[in-house]
Design a protein around this motif. Structure first.
Motif, PDB file in Angstrom:
ATOM      1  N   VAL A   1       0.894  -1.101  -0.092  1.00  0.00           N
ATOM      2  CA  VAL A   1      -0.003   0.170  -0.067  1.00  0.00           C
ATOM      3  C   VAL A   1       0.891   1.119   0.135  1.00  0.00           C
ATOM      4  O   VAL A   1       1.564   1.366   0.815  1.00  0.00           O
ATOM      5  CB  VAL A   1      -0.975   0.135   1.221  1.00  0.00           C
ATOM      6  CG1 VAL A   1      -1.469   1.327   1.521  1.00  0.00           C
ATOM      7  CG2 VAL A   1      -1.915  -0.874   1.211  1.00  0.00           C
TER       8      VAL A   1
ATOM      9  N   ILE B   1      -2.802   5.236  -1.656  1.00  0.00           N
ATOM     10  CA  ILE B   1      -3.576   6.230  -0.765  1.00  0.00           C
ATOM     11  C   ILE B   1      -3.145   7.717  -0.781  1.00  0.00           C
ATOM     12  O   ILE B   1      -1.961   7.994  -0.592  1.00  0.00           O
ATOM     13  CB  ILE B   1      -3.620   5.727   0.727  1.00  0.00           C
ATOM     14  CG1 ILE B   1      -4.156   4.221   0.788  1.00  0.00           C
ATOM     15  CG2 ILE B   1      -4.354   6.684   1.676  1.00  0.00           C
ATOM     16  CD1 ILE B   1      -4.176   3.737   2.123  1.00  0.00           C
TER      17      ILE B   1
ATOM     18  N   LEU C   1      -6.844   3.680  -3.722  1.00  0.00           N
ATOM     19  CA  LEU C   1      -7.432   3.123  -2.649  1.00  0.00           C
ATOM     20  C   LEU C   1      -8.473   4.120  -2.079  1.00  0.00           C
ATOM     21  O   LEU C   1      -9.516   3.688  -1.438  1.00  0.00           O
ATOM     22  CB  LEU C   1      -6.641   2.348  -1.781  1.00  0.00           C
ATOM     23  CG  LEU C   1      -5.882   1.225  -2.153  1.00  0.00           C
ATOM     24  CD1 LEU C   1      -4.896   0.545  -1.001  1.00  0.00           C
ATOM     25  CD2 LEU C   1      -6.819   0.148  -2.585  1.00  0.00           C
TER      26      LEU C   1
ATOM     27  N   ILE D   1     -10.932   1.180   3.322  1.00  0.00           N
ATOM     28  CA  ILE D   1      -9.830   0.627   2.628  1.00  0.00           C
ATOM     29  C   ILE D   1      -9.426  -0.799   3.445  1.00  0.00           C
ATOM     30  O   ILE D   1      -9.178  -1.700   2.720  1.00  0.00           O
ATOM     31  CB  ILE D   1      -8.410   1.811   2.825  1.00  0.00           C
ATOM     32  CG1 ILE D   1      -8.676   2.805   1.977  1.00  0.00           C
ATOM     33  CG2 ILE D   1      -7.299   0.853   2.210  1.00  0.00           C
ATOM     34  CD1 ILE D   1      -7.856   3.929   2.222  1.00  0.00           C
TER      35      ILE D   1
END
Ligand code: ADP
Length: 305
Positions: A190, A221, A256, A291
């Motif tokens: 991520v 993100i 995301l 998420i």
């Protein structure tokens, strides 16, 4: 030492996976290296999903994201571990209000610190628990950092976990490389960024880095994505807008979500009570929750497949 490390894990040959690369010694591999690799593998294969949180640079909220995702997964009833190997800025102990905790263990393993969340618990290990002074790691060189990261992955007694969230050091240097190489078969990364071009450029490099080390990018993100004025409701794009989303599209990786700048995130971080737990109605907590939900869906799809 290597044989000792092996005693800490379970017998690598007992898992029955005939395709596992840790079953057999590789050509030119020393016995000690082989045993160490098996010890690491036997630890890691008790963990179903491994998610590595990366960022192009420090200060973009990587640890905040790692902590809130881990707590959200624990609150969803999953067995979750959170490993902080951000050598030069281990902030997880502070963000969870467990700084200064003495880590216990036995001859072959360290026991993670347990933090309760409703019916769930989070097992936490941070390099910050073991540094006497915050600046102790400043003089560490590449190989030492690699070995410390390896020991953290191999020698922490996580037990069986559904998720291990790893707060990796920022950038694309030796330390994130060590994390990516040592965690074989990670679900993916991520990647956290802020919206402005200077941060997005670094995160582009991060995505390229993931491709080089064959680490799937679970998604990007965008943190600190606008601030909503509490008086008039106007959204002010302090760091610009949509840089993370645009970059994700351009690089062909999932986006995301966007987490706004919220004073609650700072207050909750400083007081050690992550927003997903202490301010679940806040916009930031809602996005973290969504998420975490995507990670759970992906996890169950992977199991079904
Ligand atoms: P990193 O791990 O990337 O260095 P941190 O997670 O430690 O960054 O965050 C740096 C600072 O920014 C912390 O004080 C944190 O509380 C704050 N912060 C992170 N995300 C947000 C946000 N969405 N809104 C407000 N402050 C934030």
């Amino acid at each position: 030492m290597a044989a000792d490390a092996m005693k800490g894990g379970k017998d690598c040959k007992s898992c029955g996976d005939m395709n596992c690369a840790a079953r057999e010694k590789q050509p030119n591999e020393r016995e000690e290296e082989f045993l160490e690799r098996q010890a690491l593998q036997s630890r890691m294969c008790q963990i179903e999903h491994k998610v590595i949180v990366l960022s192009g640079k420090g200060g973009v909220g990587k640890s905040t994201v790692a902590v809130n995702l881990a707590v959200a997964l624990a609150m969803a009833g999953k067995r979750v571990g959170l490993l902080d190997v951000d050598i030069h800025g281990p902030s997880v102990p502070k963000l969870l209000h467990v700084e200064g905790t003495m880590v216990s263990g036995h001859e072959h393993a360290l026991l993670p610190v347990q933090v309760e969340y409703g019916s769930g618990a989070l097992s936490v290990m941070s390099i910050g628990f073991l540094l006497r002074e915050r600046d102790d790691a400043v003089i560490w060189r590449g190989p030492m950092k690699y070995n410390v990261i390896k020991q953290f992955l191999r020698d922490v007694e996580w037990g069986a976990l559904d998720y291990l969230v790893v707060d990796s050091p920022p950038g694309t240097g030796d330390e994130p490389l060590a994390v990516a190489q040592l965690i074989e078969k990670a679900d993916g990364a991520v990647v956290v960024t802020t919206p402005q071009e200077v941060a997005v450029q670094d995160v582009r490099r991060c995505v390229v880095f993931c491709r080089h080390v064959q680490l799937p990018v679970l998604g990007v993100i965008e943190n600190m994505s606008g601030y909503t004025c509490p008086k008039c409701g106007e959204v002010v794009r302090i760091f610009g807008g949509d840089g993370g989303r645009a970059m994700a599209e351009e690089m062909g990786v999932p986006f995301l979500g966007a987490i706004p700048i919220e004073p609650e995130v700072v207050v909750s971080g400083d007081s050690g009570a992550p927003v997903v737990q202490s301010k679940p109605q806040s916009e930031a907590a809602q996005v973290f929750g969504r998420i975490a939900g995507m990670l759970l869906e992906r996890g169950s799809a992977k199991r079904t497949a």
